[in-house]
Write an enzyme that holds these catalytic residues in place. Structure first.
Site, PDB file in Angstrom:
ATOM      1  N   ILE A 445     189.050  94.546  29.664  1.00 27.56           N
ATOM      2  CA  ILE A 445     188.700  93.126  29.598  1.00 27.56           C
ATOM      3  C   ILE A 445     189.340  92.434  28.402  1.00 27.56           C
ATOM      4  O   ILE A 445     189.322  91.213  28.291  1.00 27.56           O
ATOM      5  CB  ILE A 445     187.163  92.956  29.619  1.00 27.56           C
ATOM      6  CG1 ILE A 445     186.562  93.708  30.818  1.00 27.56           C
ATOM      7  CG2 ILE A 445     186.741  91.505  29.675  1.00 27.56           C
ATOM      8  CD1 ILE A 445     187.150  93.329  32.177  1.00 27.56           C
ATOM      9  N   GLU A 498     193.338  92.378  21.065  1.00 25.35           N
ATOM     10  CA  GLU A 498     192.684  91.323  20.276  1.00 25.35           C
ATOM     11  C   GLU A 498     192.347  91.698  18.827  1.00 25.35           C
ATOM     12  O   GLU A 498     191.346  91.222  18.289  1.00 25.35           O
ATOM     13  CB  GLU A 498     191.400  90.840  20.991  1.00 25.35           C
ATOM     14  CG  GLU A 498     191.638  90.381  22.425  1.00 25.35           C
ATOM     15  CD  GLU A 498     190.349  89.938  23.153  1.00 25.35           C
ATOM     16  OE1 GLU A 498     189.383  89.553  22.478  1.00 25.35           O
ATOM     17  OE2 GLU A 498     190.340  89.965  24.393  1.00 25.35           O
ATOM     18  N   ASP A 503     186.436  86.410  16.564  1.00 29.00           N
ATOM     19  CA  ASP A 503     185.461  85.955  17.526  1.00 29.00           C
ATOM     20  C   ASP A 503     186.215  85.182  18.596  1.00 29.00           C
ATOM     21  O   ASP A 503     187.211  84.544  18.301  1.00 29.00           O
ATOM     22  CB  ASP A 503     184.478  85.031  16.800  1.00 29.00           C
ATOM     23  CG  ASP A 503     183.529  84.334  17.741  1.00 29.00           C
ATOM     24  OD1 ASP A 503     182.398  84.816  17.863  1.00 29.00           O
ATOM     25  OD2 ASP A 503     183.905  83.315  18.355  1.00 29.00           O
ATOM     26  N   TYR A 526     169.540  85.992  18.606  1.00 30.90           N
ATOM     27  CA  TYR A 526     168.359  86.787  18.961  1.00 30.90           C
ATOM     28  C   TYR A 526     168.114  87.782  17.843  1.00 30.90           C
ATOM     29  O   TYR A 526     169.058  88.225  17.178  1.00 30.90           O
ATOM     30  CB  TYR A 526     168.535  87.522  20.293  1.00 30.90           C
ATOM     31  CG  TYR A 526     169.670  88.520  20.317  1.00 30.90           C
ATOM     32  CD1 TYR A 526     169.475  89.842  19.902  1.00 30.90           C
ATOM     33  CD2 TYR A 526     170.937  88.144  20.745  1.00 30.90           C
ATOM     34  CE1 TYR A 526     170.515  90.749  19.922  1.00 30.90           C
ATOM     35  CE2 TYR A 526     171.990  89.050  20.769  1.00 30.90           C
ATOM     36  CZ  TYR A 526     171.773  90.345  20.353  1.00 30.90           C
ATOM     37  OH  TYR A 526     172.802  91.237  20.363  1.00 30.90           O
ATOM     38  N   TYR A 530     172.754  86.564  14.354  1.00 32.67           N
ATOM     39  CA  TYR A 530     172.948  85.123  14.149  1.00 32.67           C
ATOM     40  C   TYR A 530     174.396  84.773  14.460  1.00 32.67           C
ATOM     41  O   TYR A 530     175.281  85.611  14.323  1.00 32.67           O
ATOM     42  CB  TYR A 530     172.662  84.729  12.691  1.00 32.67           C
ATOM     43  CG  TYR A 530     171.340  85.208  12.120  1.00 32.67           C
ATOM     44  CD1 TYR A 530     170.291  85.628  12.944  1.00 32.67           C
ATOM     45  CD2 TYR A 530     171.135  85.234  10.743  1.00 32.67           C
ATOM     46  CE1 TYR A 530     169.082  86.066  12.409  1.00 32.67           C
ATOM     47  CE2 TYR A 530     169.931  85.673  10.199  1.00 32.67           C
ATOM     48  CZ  TYR A 530     168.912  86.091  11.038  1.00 32.67           C
ATOM     49  OH  TYR A 530     167.733  86.516  10.498  1.00 32.67           O
ATOM     50  N   ASP A 613     188.880  83.833  29.870  1.00 33.88           N
ATOM     51  CA  ASP A 613     187.471  84.238  29.920  1.00 33.88           C
ATOM     52  C   ASP A 613     186.548  83.027  29.987  1.00 33.88           C
ATOM     53  O   ASP A 613     186.693  82.103  29.193  1.00 33.88           O
ATOM     54  CB  ASP A 613     187.105  85.019  28.642  1.00 33.88           C
ATOM     55  CG  ASP A 613     187.831  86.359  28.547  1.00 33.88           C
ATOM     56  OD1 ASP A 613     188.030  86.991  29.598  1.00 33.88           O
ATOM     57  OD2 ASP A 613     188.179  86.765  27.414  1.00 33.88           O
ATOM     58  N   HIS A 656     187.029  86.274  33.578  1.00 31.13           N
ATOM     59  CA  HIS A 656     186.001  87.292  33.322  1.00 31.13           C
ATOM     60  C   HIS A 656     184.658  86.625  33.026  1.00 31.13           C
ATOM     61  O   HIS A 656     184.604  85.600  32.361  1.00 31.13           O
ATOM     62  CB  HIS A 656     186.445  88.160  32.135  1.00 31.13           C
ATOM     63  CG  HIS A 656     185.336  88.959  31.560  1.00 31.13           C
ATOM     64  ND1 HIS A 656     184.780  90.027  32.219  1.00 31.13           N
ATOM     65  CD2 HIS A 656     184.631  88.828  30.404  1.00 31.13           C
ATOM     66  CE1 HIS A 656     183.800  90.523  31.488  1.00 31.13           C
ATOM     67  NE2 HIS A 656     183.690  89.813  30.380  1.00 31.13           N
ATOM     68  N   GLU A 678     180.641  91.523  34.894  1.00 34.22           N
ATOM     69  CA  GLU A 678     179.721  92.534  34.368  1.00 34.22           C
ATOM     70  C   GLU A 678     178.825  93.001  35.503  1.00 34.22           C
ATOM     71  O   GLU A 678     178.279  92.200  36.250  1.00 34.22           O
ATOM     72  CB  GLU A 678     178.871  91.927  33.251  1.00 34.22           C
ATOM     73  CG  GLU A 678     177.813  92.872  32.752  1.00 34.22           C
ATOM     74  CD  GLU A 678     177.009  92.297  31.581  1.00 34.22           C
ATOM     75  OE1 GLU A 678     177.386  91.239  31.060  1.00 34.22           O
ATOM     76  OE2 GLU A 678     176.016  92.916  31.219  1.00 34.22           O
ATOM     77  N   HIS A 706     178.057  98.354  26.041  1.00 38.16           N
ATOM     78  CA  HIS A 706     177.122  98.275  24.908  1.00 38.16           C
ATOM     79  C   HIS A 706     176.641  99.651  24.497  1.00 38.16           C
ATOM     80  O   HIS A 706     175.906  99.790  23.526  1.00 38.16           O
ATOM     81  CB  HIS A 706     175.918  97.402  25.268  1.00 38.16           C
ATOM     82  CG  HIS A 706     176.295  95.991  25.540  1.00 38.16           C
ATOM     83  ND1 HIS A 706     176.752  95.156  24.548  1.00 38.16           N
ATOM     84  CD2 HIS A 706     176.338  95.262  26.676  1.00 38.16           C
ATOM     85  CE1 HIS A 706     177.030  93.979  25.074  1.00 38.16           C
ATOM     86  NE2 HIS A 706     176.798  94.017  26.353  1.00 38.16           N
TER      87      HIS A 706
HETATM   88  N1  GLN Z   1     188.285  89.179  26.180  1.00 38.33           N
HETATM   89  C1  GLN Z   1     187.051  89.298  25.496  1.00 38.33           C
HETATM   90  C2  GLN Z   1     186.877  90.709  24.947  1.00 38.33           C
HETATM   91  O1  GLN Z   1     187.274  91.621  25.573  1.00 38.33           O
HETATM   92  C3  GLN Z   1     185.893  88.968  26.400  1.00 38.33           C
HETATM   93  C4  GLN Z   1     184.569  88.964  25.681  1.00 38.33           C
HETATM   94  C5  GLN Z   1     183.406  88.468  26.501  1.00 38.33           C
HETATM   95  O2  GLN Z   1     183.499  88.243  27.680  1.00 38.33           O
HETATM   96  N2  GLN Z   1     182.268  88.303  25.902  1.00 38.33           N
HETATM   97  O3  GLN Z   1     186.312  90.923  23.898  1.00 38.33           O
HETATM   98 ZN    ZN Z   2     182.404  89.868  28.824  1.00 37.76          ZN
END
Ligand code: GLN
Ligand code: ZN
Length: 766
Positions: A445, A498, A503, A526, A530, A613, A656, A678, A706
């Site tokens: 991704i 990346e 960010d 959450y 922050y 994205d 995405h 996802e 995650h």
């Molecule tokens: N291209 C971003 C990454 O891979 C997508 C992040 C996301 O969708 N939250 O980090």
């Molecule tokens: Zn994502």
């Protein structure tokens, strides 16, 4: 006299004290006493700040160590057995429910292994609450007196507060049935829950509270009839001799469709958000009885702009004209939880622009000033009004906010610009020829593990400790490693990883005209997480390419197709503080045009797969069905298409999505060639069907990014096989759920290798 009120104040502390101490506590570096001490200090600071600012009605119980909705679950004993069985101290149960807990056994305690409760977006904000989860054996009882304790704590400081509670109807409606109890509708628990609310209210009254702010924000949603009618049941039960007066608050939207639920309730007053929906004034007023008070939410709790005093005062005066000054309160539109704590610590924002902002602390003075202007006349605050008018005018007329060239370009947008040259079938044929992508193509991704090294280098560069050249070399090296890694694993469509991005929104904001950044403008997303949203201050344009250098370099070192990586216009906007002086649509169009240029530059540089994205596209959806929502869907989709449609048929556009339940129709309308979604954690077996009608190509996320867990090849094979029962094989891509930024390299390699091997197995079969 018109009083001033604040519905809630950020609890994180001006220096993120709450984050620091909770994380220290979690890692065993701070004791529970230290944790509680910081909590107490923060509450005290916030109350005093509000008192000193002259706020008349100051909230208590707006503090939380994790989430205010989760606090209520602890207060009312809504604790599923999988947590309660460990008999942890209350604070640890709270954290276990909020974030899960895994702990080995020690001499004095047994092992704990429990996942977190579901976390969901708080209405249309970027805050997330922990969802009340009602299991079969839920037994409501007053399990904690937190609201009473905090009221007394303030009282001891000589500050009389208005405790805040989430109202019973919202609390239930925002919750869900637990796994063991799926047929339950939480709202049917109302009658069992009410006695416990009553008990709590009685304790608050005994402690000296005269009024309680009772938040019923679900009144701005489309509610089923049984929820609408629950208000009467609930509030007729709760209003009693033994309870303080109840002040019913709503925010973030329009209460008019549920206005009948409010009419005739035995509450002291009603608060509505007139920043969002000024048009609801007449109907809200009409719903009040002659003795009920109107709280006018007029200082925006959701953004960082200075309130336009002249307009706000005029609005409050119009309310006064309808109901009389003695029945009006001037308030923040919602809790200030959604704004950064204070502007005072911002040293880097240019003075001209800083003068347009107002953070939570500054907003306190705003409510007070407006209340005073309405009570004592505008002369009583003439200085404040003059300064405010000056700032407002400066912003309106600034060359930063108004860029004629940008406005002109937006004015010339045509529908054609938002349409690809050919329909998908023709594009696919051209892409097949140009890109040579196999069946069951594998890709990721975008991001790869962001190691400590990368963060250290970026920090050094930001601080000027290394030169741009040194930094660039370092990034190139990172890209080389990532490319080599992907070739070794055998992925088909590569990414550059990346490494240069902190960010996904800030990176672009920093390269565009029209944004500014805070150094300390943190807002709770959450728990202890922050965010520091960029601020859109002016018309947006792109001074030059933003990502071309890295993507072009990455493509130059591999024969496989390299995927360019951008963040879409809606996500850039949603994860920033937007402007309040022009529409979101116009801001999205400006972003779209800037991204369109970037997409075309990437294509010209030889990058023929480009992913844009849009993970936030769903969360921007207006809370209610109707014209506003339809309009949003239209402009959100159009802005994505405007950004991505300027390329040849043979260039492949990806998009995405993650984080939220999506509407397949909205995704389809984007007309991306390939979408990745996802998917791996969706436990509802029906979910797999949701996108089965998707006409273009699609990758359902095959593993949870995650978690460090490595799924075996067989697991991938069986997941793909399940998906193939529903989706045609030629449409299917093979990819993880999302970016791999937070993962370590070892598990990343193992997981991707298994994923690629599984794809190869299918490729051989078909
Ligand atoms: N291209 C971003 C990454 O891979 C997508 C992040 C996301 O969708 N939250 O980090
Ligand atoms: Zn994502």
């Amino acid at each position: 006299m018109v009083q001033s009120a604040v519905l809630g104040f950020p609890r994180i502390g001006a220096q993120r004290e709450l984050k620091k101490v909770t994380e220290a506590y979690w890692s065993g570096k701070a004791t529970v006493e230290e944790l509680f001490k910081v909590g107490k200090e923060l509450r005290e600071k916030n109350w005093k700040l509000q008192k000193d600012a002259g706020v008349d009605i100051i909230p208590s119980n707006d503090f939380s160590f994790y989430d205010q909705v989760l606090d209520h679950s602890l207060i009312f004993n809504v604790i599923p057995e999988r947590y309660s069985k460990y008999n942890l101290p209350a604070i640890d149960t709270l954290f276990a429910m909020g974030r899960g807990l895994q702990r080995a056994a020690t001499e004095t305690s047994s092992a704990v292994d429990v996942t977190a409760l579901e976390m969901v977006k708080w209405f249309d904000s970027n805050y997330h609450y922990v969802r009340p989860t009602f299991s079969k054996n839920v037994e409501f009882k007053l399990n904690s007196t937190k609201p009473v304790d905090e009221f007394l704590e303030a009282k001891a400081l000589g500050i009389h507060t208005r405790p805040v509670l989430v109202g019973p109807v919202s609390y239930l409606y925002l919750g869900k049935a637990d796994k063991d109890n799926l047929e339950l509708e939480p709202i049917t628990l109302l009658e069992k829950l009410l006695p416990v609310y009553a008990e709590l209210l009685a304790k608050l009254k005994e402690a000296g509270a005269d009024t309680v702010q009772i938040d019923e924000p679900v009144l701005v949603l489309d509610l089923p009839a049984e929820v609408q009618s629950a208000y009467k049941t609930a509030y007729e039960y709760l209003a009693s001799e033994t309870a303080p007066k109840l002040f019913l608050t709503t925010y973030f939207g329009d209460v008019r469709p549920n206005i009948d639920s409010i009419k005739g309730l035995p509450v002291a007053g009603v608060h509505a958000d007139f920043v969002r929906v000024p048009e609801q004034l007449d109907d809200v007023v009409a719903a009040l009885s002659p003795s009920q008070i109107l709280s006018v939410g007029i200082v925006n709790g959701r953004n960082i702009w200075k309130t336009n005093f002249a307009k706000a005062i005029e609005f409050v005066n119009s309310a006064v004209a309808k109901v009389g000054a003695e029945r009006v309160i001037v308030a923040t539109s919602s809790s200030l939880l959604h704004t950064p704590v204070t502007l005072a610590s911002e040293k880097k924002i240019p003075a001209e622009i800083k003068d347009w902002f107002s953070f939570a602390t500054q907003k306190l003075a705003e409510v007070v000033t407006i209340a005073k202007a309405v009570t004592d006349g505008v002369e009583s605050v003439s200085e404040e009004l003059a300064a405010n008018a000056k700032s407002i005018l400066a912003r309106e007329t600034s060359s930063i906010t108004n860029d004629a060239a940008v406005r002109e370009r937006v004015g010339k947008i045509t529908e054609d610009q938002a349409r690809r040259k050919s329909p998908f079938a023709a594009r696919l044929a051209a892409q097949k020829k140009a890109l040579g992508i196999p069946l069951f193509p594998t890709t990721t991704i975008g991001s790869f593990p962001q190691t400590k090294d990368i963060r250290i280098f970026r920090n050094k560069f930001t601080k000027g400790e290394i030169t741009a050249e040194e930094y660039e070399k370092f990034i190139e090296k990172e890209i080389e490693n990532v490319v080599q890694f992907q070739e070794e694993v055998g992925l088909d469509v590569l990414v550059h990883g990346e490494p240069e991005r902190n960010d996904m929104v800030q990176y672009f904001g920093e390269k565009l005209n029209g944004f500014v950044f805070t150094t300390n403008g943190w807002v709770q997303s959450y728990g202890s997480r922050y965010v520091r949203p960029p601020i859109v201050v002016g018309d947006i344009s792109r001074p030059g390419p933003m990502t071309v250098k890295e993507s072009k370099f990455a493509q130059s070192i591999t024969k496989k197709p390299m995927k360019g990586m951008l963040t879409g216009p809606v996500t850039c906007l949603r994860w920033s503080f937007p402007r309040d002086d022009i529409s979101s649509k116009l801001q999205a169009q400006q972003l779209a045009l800037a991204l369109r240029d970037e997409v075309q530059d990437l294509e010209a540089a030889g990058v023929y797969v480009i992913q844009v994205d849009e993970p936030a596209i769903r969360e921007g959806l207006p809370l209610r069905a109707g014209a506003e929502r339809d309009d949003y869907v239209k402009w959100a989709v159009e802005s994505f298409r405007l950004a991505t449609s300027g390329v040849e048929d043979s260039t492949q556009i990806h998009s995405h999505f993650c984080y939220s339940d999506l509407d397949p129709n909205h995704i389809k309308a984007l007309d991306a060639d390939v979408v990745s979604i996802e998917f791996s954690k969706k436990d509802d077996p029906k979910y797999i069907q949701e996108f089965s009608e998707y006409p273009n190509h699609i990758g359902l996320g095959l593993f949870d990014i995650h978690s460090p867990r490595v799924p075996a090849k067989e697991e991938f094979v069986s997941r793909i096989a399940d998906i193939l029962k529903v989706y045609p094989q030629e449409n299917l891509w093979v990819n993880p759920d999302c970016g791999l930024k937070t993962r370590g390299w070892a598990e990343t390699r193992a997981s991707l290798q298994n994923m690629v091997d599984a794809a190869k197995e299918f490729r051989a079969k078909y």
